[in-house]
Design a protein around this motif. Structure first.
Motif, PDB file in Angstrom:
ATOM      1  N   PHE A 341       0.833  -1.207   0.000  1.00 26.73           N
ATOM      2  CA  PHE A 341       0.000   0.000   0.000  1.00 26.73           C
ATOM      3  C   PHE A 341       0.870   1.260   0.000  1.00 26.73           C
ATOM      4  CE2 PHE A 341      -3.784  -2.487   1.389  1.00 26.73           C
ATOM      5  CZ  PHE A 341      -4.699  -1.947   0.493  1.00 26.73           C
ATOM      6  N   LEU A 342       1.967   1.227   0.752  1.00 28.29           N
ATOM      7  CA  LEU A 342       2.872   2.376   0.738  1.00 28.29           C
ATOM      8  C   LEU A 342       3.534   2.522  -0.631  1.00 28.29           C
ATOM      9  CD1 LEU A 342       4.591   2.121   4.257  1.00 28.29           C
ATOM     10  CD2 LEU A 342       2.504   3.345   3.616  1.00 28.29           C
ATOM     11  N   LEU A 343       3.851   1.398  -1.273  1.00 23.25           N
ATOM     12  CA  LEU A 343       4.465   1.437  -2.601  1.00 23.25           C
ATOM     13  C   LEU A 343       3.520   2.015  -3.652  1.00 23.25           C
ATOM     14  CD1 LEU A 343       6.390  -1.951  -2.628  1.00 23.25           C
ATOM     15  CD2 LEU A 343       7.391   0.268  -3.203  1.00 23.25           C
ATOM     16  N   VAL A 344       2.274   1.535  -3.681  1.00 20.61           N
ATOM     17  CA  VAL A 344       1.350   2.064  -4.691  1.00 20.61           C
ATOM     18  C   VAL A 344       0.997   3.520  -4.396  1.00 20.61           C
ATOM     19  CG1 VAL A 344       0.404  -0.174  -5.346  1.00 20.61           C
ATOM     20  CG2 VAL A 344      -0.706   1.132  -3.524  1.00 20.61           C
ATOM     21  N   GLY A 345       1.075   3.901  -3.120  1.00 24.35           N
ATOM     22  CA  GLY A 345       0.909   5.315  -2.796  1.00 24.35           C
ATOM     23  C   GLY A 345       2.012   6.157  -3.397  1.00 24.35           C
ATOM     24  N   ILE A 349       1.722   8.985  -6.442  1.00 25.16           N
ATOM     25  CA  ILE A 349       2.269  10.340  -6.330  1.00 25.16           C
ATOM     26  C   ILE A 349       3.215  10.625  -7.495  1.00 25.16           C
ATOM     27  CG2 ILE A 349       3.752  11.850  -4.947  1.00 25.16           C
ATOM     28  CD1 ILE A 349       2.694  10.401  -2.453  1.00 25.16           C
ATOM     29  N   ALA A 350       4.081   9.657  -7.812  1.00 25.00           N
ATOM     30  CA  ALA A 350       5.055   9.848  -8.891  1.00 25.00           C
ATOM     31  C   ALA A 350       4.372  10.023 -10.242  1.00 25.00           C
ATOM     32  CB  ALA A 350       6.018   8.665  -8.930  1.00 25.00           C
ATOM     33  N   ALA A 351       3.338   9.214 -10.499  1.00 25.09           N
ATOM     34  CA  ALA A 351       2.677   9.241 -11.805  1.00 25.09           C
ATOM     35  C   ALA A 351       1.542  10.253 -11.874  1.00 25.09           C
ATOM     36  CB  ALA A 351       2.144   7.849 -12.140  1.00 25.09           C
ATOM     37  N   GLY A 352       1.055  10.667 -10.720  1.00 22.93           N
ATOM     38  CA  GLY A 352      -0.068  11.595 -10.706  1.00 22.93           C
ATOM     39  C   GLY A 352      -1.408  10.944 -10.938  1.00 22.93           C
ATOM     40  N   THR A 353      -1.466   9.597 -10.903  1.00 13.48           N
ATOM     41  CA  THR A 353      -2.702   8.867 -11.142  1.00 13.48           C
ATOM     42  C   THR A 353      -2.585   7.463 -10.558  1.00 13.48           C
ATOM     43  OG1 THR A 353      -4.243   8.031 -12.835  1.00 13.48           O
ATOM     44  CG2 THR A 353      -1.911   8.074 -13.408  1.00 13.48           C
ATOM     45  N   SER A 354      -3.754   6.852 -10.274  1.00 13.04           N
ATOM     46  CA  SER A 354      -3.790   5.458  -9.833  1.00 13.04           C
ATOM     47  C   SER A 354      -4.271   4.536 -10.937  1.00 13.04           C
ATOM     48  CB  SER A 354      -4.723   5.321  -8.611  1.00 13.04           C
ATOM     49  OG  SER A 354      -4.241   6.062  -7.520  1.00 13.04           O
ATOM     50  N   ASP A 355      -4.539   5.086 -12.119  1.00 12.27           N
ATOM     51  CA  ASP A 355      -5.039   4.310 -13.242  1.00 12.27           C
ATOM     52  C   ASP A 355      -3.861   3.675 -13.989  1.00 12.27           C
ATOM     53  OD1 ASP A 355      -6.206   3.253 -15.516  1.00 12.27           O
ATOM     54  OD2 ASP A 355      -7.539   4.953 -15.844  1.00 12.27           O
TER      55      ASP A 355
END
Length: 492
Positions: A341-345, A349-355
């Motif tokens: 969960f910390l990694l995907v967070g 942030i890095a990509a600006g999206t969760s898609d």
């Protein structure tokens, strides 16, 4: 020495209460939270070592002898889970300042966070079933504060479902405790284990056991009661999702393990066959959800569900080996789910999206983040020699030895699909052509330390299995022999 087992509850509760008065002095509150979590980890590690070397610690609060007073029981199972909880708490305390906005930090994030840790520790330690309900409410109240923190529309929508479902299960919980007390005359778990065997009301006790299972299955996100969990766990910020995914469902699973090995352990052939059936459906539907979405946070959230299936499989098989596998897998999953969960967070942030469809080529800019994610993925899937493999090997071995071939095969297939679901993020998100990255006001590199801390702990748990496995196997043996717990609590 016995008085020390109250400290894993007391330290975070006192610190969290103190920080209410300093919420706008963020540097002080951040540093204080980090110090409190490190102190709690050190204290818990010392107590756990003592329990491993010397046996169960029992604190009879107020001088009231068991079973009449409030009892805290620090056995191997409870202390192992509390130690793991505090490892996650340290990582969260160092991740939060670099991932949360100032508004969320000022609105009592650190207070809710520490109260949550205190409530989870209390649920693991308590020796009576009414105080299990009390500590459930403590951690749930803290989680209510965390899930609405920030007040976005999506958070509020999911929080309504989360609060209503937990409110219903809490009402059912306390009502069932009242029924059990009316039948047995006690809420002390050790004394319940003795009295349930002598009460000549099998039908009522079976009903009470079913009601308890519904309560804990709801809180643990077991099939078919998992529907509320994935979206609710992904709408808050990543550090809150990590706390929820790593801790909240696991308290429900711990409660099932404790109650159905200690108290309702009489009709194993019927109840535990039912557990195996539910474990199979939980494995299948959980991994199907993980494969069906392109939201990287939802992929990790759905992967909580098949992990729950593996843990319940061990309870269903009900041997010392299978229970040892469940406990090892439980500890492994707490740590690796927090890390993921910390990694995907950090990825979001890095990509600006969760898609996931909009993310590619991140490894060019963030190679260390990419390889940390790869390691976390193979740890989650249970590839040797990592920690997921150790617990899963014991679970599958015990299933085959006891003739549960179908659930073992389902578990093997599910493991492969879990790897596929997580590697999709690595392959599609980190490889390929580079994407145009958003401009950040602050670097995500400070997030690497808490993530690395969890990954190192998880790797050591697997590579150093010879250090931990004998202790976990002893817990499995003790769970199949309730007299060990009973004698420790009700000793003359």
């Amino acid at each position: 020495m016995t008085n020390l087992i109250f400290l894993p509850i007391l330290i975070p509760l006192i610190a969290g209460t103190m920080f209410v008065f300093f919420r706008k002095r963020l540097p002080l509150v951040r540093a204080g939270t980090q110090i409190a979590t490190i102190l709690n980890l050190v204290v818990t590690a010392f107590i756990t070592y003592y329990v491993v070397e010397n046996g169960t610690l029992v604190l009879q609060t107020g001088g009231w002898i068991a079973p009449y007073g409030i009892i805290l029981v620090g056995d191997g199972l409870a202390m192992s889970l509390i130690l793991t909880t505090n490892v996650i708490a340290v990582a969260a305390a160092f991740y939060a300042p670099y991932s949360l906005d100032k508004g969320r930090e000022e609105f009592y994030f650190y207070t809710f966070f520490l109260i949550l840790i205190g409530g989870v520790s209390g649920a693991f330690l308590t020796g009576d079933i009414f105080n299990l309900f009390v500590f459930f409410e403590v951690l749930l109240m803290a989680s209510y504060g965390l899930i609405v923190l920030g007040g976005t529309r999506q958070q509020l929508r999911e929080s309504i479902k989360y609060v209503l479902l937990n409110l219903f299960s809490s009402i059912l919980f306390v009502t069932t405790v009242a029924f059990l007390y009316s039948v047995t005359g006690t809420v002390n778990m050790a004394q319940l284990s003795v009295r349930v065997g002598y009460v000549n009301q099998t039908g009522i006790l079976t009903t009470i056991g079913i009601l308890f299972f519904i309560v804990f299955a709801t809180k643990g996100a077991l099939f078919p009661l998992y529907f509320w969990m994935p979206n609710a766990y992904t709408k808050p910020p990543a550090v809150i999702s990590a706390l929820f995914g790593a801790l909240l469902t696991k308290v429900g699973i711990y409660s099932i393990i404790r109650i159905f090995t200690l108290i309702f352990n009489g009709n194993i052939d019927y109840t535990h066959t039912f557990f195996i059936l539910l474990a199979g459906f939980t494995l299948i539907f959980g991994v199907a959800g993980a494969l069906s979405t392109n939201n990287i946070k939802l992929i990790i959230a759905y992967n909580i569900i098949p992990a729950i299936g593996f843990m319940i499989m061990g309870v269903g098989v009900f041997s010392s080996l299978s229970l040892s596998g469940s406990i090892y897998y439980l500890i492994h999953d707490m740590v690796i789910k927090a890390a993921l969960f910390l990694l995907v967070g950090a990825v979001a942030i890095a990509a600006g999206t969760s898609d996931l469809r909009k993310i590619s080529g991140l490894i060019k800019e963030y190679p260390f983040l990419g390889w940390m994610f790869f390691i976390a993925g193979v740890v989650l899937a249970g590839l040797p020699p990592f920690s997921g493999f150790i617990g899963k090997l014991q679970l599958l071995q015990s299933a085959f030895e006891n003739g549960h071939y179908v659930i073992a095969i389902v578990g093997l297939i599910t493991s492969l699909l879990i790897l596929v679901s997580v590697m999709r993020i690595f392959i599609l998100g980190f490889w390929g052509e580079g994407m145009e990255l958003p401009q950040h006001t602050r670097s995500i590199r400070p997030l690497y330390f808490p993530i690395s801390f969890l990954l190192v702990f998880s790797i050591v748990l697997g590579v150093g299995a010879e250090w931990f496995l004998p202790h976990i196997q002893q817990i499995g043996v003790d769970l199949t022999e309730p007299s060990v717990y009973i004698d420790a609590v009700l000793k003359e």
